[in-house]
Motif scaffolding. Sequence first.
Motif, PDB file in Angstrom:
ATOM      1  N   MET A   1     -26.949   1.510   2.151  1.00  0.00           N
ATOM      2  CA  MET A   1     -26.413   2.445   3.141  1.00  0.00           C
ATOM      3  C   MET A   1     -25.595   3.537   2.477  1.00  0.00           C
ATOM      4  O   MET A   1     -25.617   4.697   2.902  1.00  0.00           O
ATOM      5  N   ASN A   2     -24.862   3.205   1.426  1.00  0.00           N
ATOM      6  CA  ASN A   2     -24.080   4.232   0.745  1.00  0.00           C
ATOM      7  C   ASN A   2     -24.978   5.246   0.032  1.00  0.00           C
ATOM      8  O   ASN A   2     -24.626   6.421  -0.076  1.00  0.00           O
ATOM      9  N   LEU A   3     -26.139   4.806  -0.421  1.00  0.00           N
ATOM     10  CA  LEU A   3     -27.139   5.759  -0.926  1.00  0.00           C
ATOM     11  C   LEU A   3     -27.694   6.598   0.224  1.00  0.00           C
ATOM     12  O   LEU A   3     -27.940   7.798   0.080  1.00  0.00           O
ATOM     13  N   PHE A   4     -27.839   5.975   1.390  1.00  0.00           N
ATOM     14  CA  PHE A   4     -28.315   6.671   2.586  1.00  0.00           C
ATOM     15  C   PHE A   4     -27.331   7.764   3.009  1.00  0.00           C
ATOM     16  O   PHE A   4     -27.736   8.855   3.422  1.00  0.00           O
ATOM     17  N   TYR A   5     -26.023   7.480   2.896  1.00  0.00           N
ATOM     18  CA  TYR A   5     -25.017   8.507   3.164  1.00  0.00           C
ATOM     19  C   TYR A   5     -25.259   9.742   2.290  1.00  0.00           C
ATOM     20  O   TYR A   5     -25.179  10.880   2.761  1.00  0.00           O
ATOM     21  N   ILE A   6     -25.538   9.501   1.005  1.00  0.00           N
ATOM     22  CA  ILE A   6     -25.740  10.616   0.067  1.00  0.00           C
ATOM     23  C   ILE A   6     -27.001  11.393   0.417  1.00  0.00           C
ATOM     24  O   ILE A   6     -27.027  12.636   0.365  1.00  0.00           O
ATOM     25  N   ILE A   7     -28.061  10.686   0.790  1.00  0.00           N
ATOM     26  CA  ILE A   7     -29.301  11.354   1.198  1.00  0.00           C
ATOM     27  C   ILE A   7     -29.046  12.238   2.414  1.00  0.00           C
ATOM     28  O   ILE A   7     -29.486  13.396   2.487  1.00  0.00           O
ATOM     29  N   ASN A   8     -28.314  11.696   3.404  1.00  0.00           N
ATOM     30  CA  ASN A   8     -27.983  12.464   4.601  1.00  0.00           C
ATOM     31  C   ASN A   8     -27.118  13.670   4.271  1.00  0.00           C
ATOM     32  O   ASN A   8     -27.299  14.762   4.827  1.00  0.00           O
ATOM     33  N   GLN A   9     -26.187  13.496   3.340  1.00  0.00           N
ATOM     34  CA  GLN A   9     -25.316  14.599   2.937  1.00  0.00           C
ATOM     35  C   GLN A   9     -26.128  15.727   2.294  1.00  0.00           C
ATOM     36  O   GLN A   9     -25.963  16.908   2.631  1.00  0.00           O
TER      37      GLN A   9
ATOM     38  N   TYR B   1     -11.511   1.279   2.057  1.00  0.00           N
ATOM     39  CA  TYR B   1     -12.173   1.132   3.359  1.00  0.00           C
ATOM     40  C   TYR B   1     -13.601   1.649   3.287  1.00  0.00           C
ATOM     41  O   TYR B   1     -13.884   2.678   2.680  1.00  0.00           O
ATOM     42  N   SER B   2     -14.493   0.944   3.955  1.00  0.00           N
ATOM     43  CA  SER B   2     -15.851   1.447   4.152  1.00  0.00           C
ATOM     44  C   SER B   2     -16.349   0.952   5.508  1.00  0.00           C
ATOM     45  O   SER B   2     -16.109  -0.199   5.883  1.00  0.00           O
ATOM     46  N   SER B   3     -17.010   1.823   6.235  1.00  0.00           N
ATOM     47  CA  SER B   3     -17.633   1.412   7.488  1.00  0.00           C
ATOM     48  C   SER B   3     -18.862   0.552   7.224  1.00  0.00           C
ATOM     49  O   SER B   3     -19.332  -0.154   8.112  1.00  0.00           O
ATOM     50  N   ASN B   4     -19.363   0.612   5.989  1.00  0.00           N
ATOM     51  CA  ASN B   4     -20.562  -0.146   5.641  1.00  0.00           C
ATOM     52  C   ASN B   4     -20.577  -0.348   4.120  1.00  0.00           C
ATOM     53  O   ASN B   4     -20.610   0.622   3.370  1.00  0.00           O
ATOM     54  N   PHE B   5     -20.553  -1.605   3.680  1.00  0.00           N
ATOM     55  CA  PHE B   5     -20.477  -1.911   2.248  1.00  0.00           C
ATOM     56  C   PHE B   5     -21.852  -2.070   1.596  1.00  0.00           C
ATOM     57  O   PHE B   5     -21.931  -2.292   0.394  1.00  0.00           O
ATOM     58  N   SER B   6     -22.905  -1.955   2.376  1.00  0.00           N
ATOM     59  CA  SER B   6     -24.241  -2.042   1.814  1.00  0.00           C
ATOM     60  C   SER B   6     -24.458  -0.937   0.782  1.00  0.00           C
ATOM     61  O   SER B   6     -24.205   0.243   1.051  1.00  0.00           O
ATOM     62  N   ILE B   7     -24.923  -1.312  -0.387  1.00  0.00           N
ATOM     63  CA  ILE B   7     -25.199  -0.314  -1.422  1.00  0.00           C
ATOM     64  C   ILE B   7     -26.296   0.634  -0.943  1.00  0.00           C
ATOM     65  O   ILE B   7     -26.221   1.852  -1.139  1.00  0.00           O
TER      66      ILE B   7
ATOM     67  N   PHE C   1      -9.287   4.372  -1.426  1.00  0.00           N
ATOM     68  CA  PHE C   1     -10.631   4.467  -1.987  1.00  0.00           C
ATOM     69  C   PHE C   1     -11.701   4.188  -0.930  1.00  0.00           C
ATOM     70  O   PHE C   1     -11.415   3.699   0.167  1.00  0.00           O
ATOM     71  N   SER C   2     -12.931   4.506  -1.302  1.00  0.00           N
ATOM     72  CA  SER C   2     -14.098   4.195  -0.480  1.00  0.00           C
ATOM     73  C   SER C   2     -15.173   3.561  -1.345  1.00  0.00           C
ATOM     74  O   SER C   2     -15.056   3.502  -2.576  1.00  0.00           O
ATOM     75  N   MET C   3     -16.241   3.136  -0.705  1.00  0.00           N
ATOM     76  CA  MET C   3     -17.350   2.540  -1.462  1.00  0.00           C
ATOM     77  C   MET C   3     -18.017   3.578  -2.348  1.00  0.00           C
ATOM     78  O   MET C   3     -18.611   3.220  -3.380  1.00  0.00           O
ATOM     79  N   GLN C   4     -17.901   4.839  -2.001  1.00  0.00           N
ATOM     80  CA  GLN C   4     -18.450   5.894  -2.853  1.00  0.00           C
ATOM     81  C   GLN C   4     -17.757   5.914  -4.215  1.00  0.00           C
ATOM     82  O   GLN C   4     -18.380   6.196  -5.234  1.00  0.00           O
TER      83      GLN C   4
END
Length: 239
Positions: free
Chosen positions: A106-114, A98-104, A231-234
């Motif tokens: 955006m998933n980098l954006f998640y890491i930046i925010n984290q 599952y992912s709320s957003n599959f954009s690569i 799993f997740s997109m991460q």
Amino acid sequence: MNIAIIGYGKMGKYIEKIATNRNHKISFCSDHTPNLSSISLKKIDVAIEFSTPNSALDNIKICIENNIPIVCGTTGWLDNINLIKDVCLKQNSFAFLYSSNFSIGMNLFYIINQKLSKLLYKTKYQDYNIEIDEIHHKNKKDIPSGTALQLAEIIIDNNLKKDWTLEHSTNDKDNIYIRSKRLGNEIGMHKIKYISKIDDIEIMHKAHSRYGFAFGAVIAAEWIQNKNGFFSMQDVLSL
């Protein structure tokens, strides 16, 4: 790879085009919840599910009963996601991603925010109010979006705030304020603002088309083959 597409809206059509261009076969395609017999005869390797909050859980259960790995991008049904997680962990013979957003991006954006929220928590020298602005197309049903909620949960998990709210209160410094707008054909914009008396920090992700979401979903479908678990997109991107 034989792919089932469940949810044949704009995202489903993008997924079909990308998967076909990557030499996969669309063996089953439906805009409605499939029944057991209709999907069991198709020899599906993986299902990609982008439907509606009301039908997502039924779609997932049908795939579980057929032992079909699922890549799911439907948001707004996550009150039930732990049921699916428990099935994956207990049976250890089924794969769900599952992912709320599959954009690569955006998933980098998640890491930046984290990383940013962790750093701000560690300094302890400066208190920031936090706001998340998100804009999606007028037909998107869930408010706030699953992506906005995941961004907020990252901040909460890093102990910067206690919760999130859609109601703005200048005195409520313990919560993240999420502002959601639904406008025209906007694909998706998410901006996080860390605001203090000393300075502001802003980070933003803006999608230009649905291609990035669909491409990420197909990449996830390729990755999940021969795996068991939740799993997740991460996990796909090894982030």
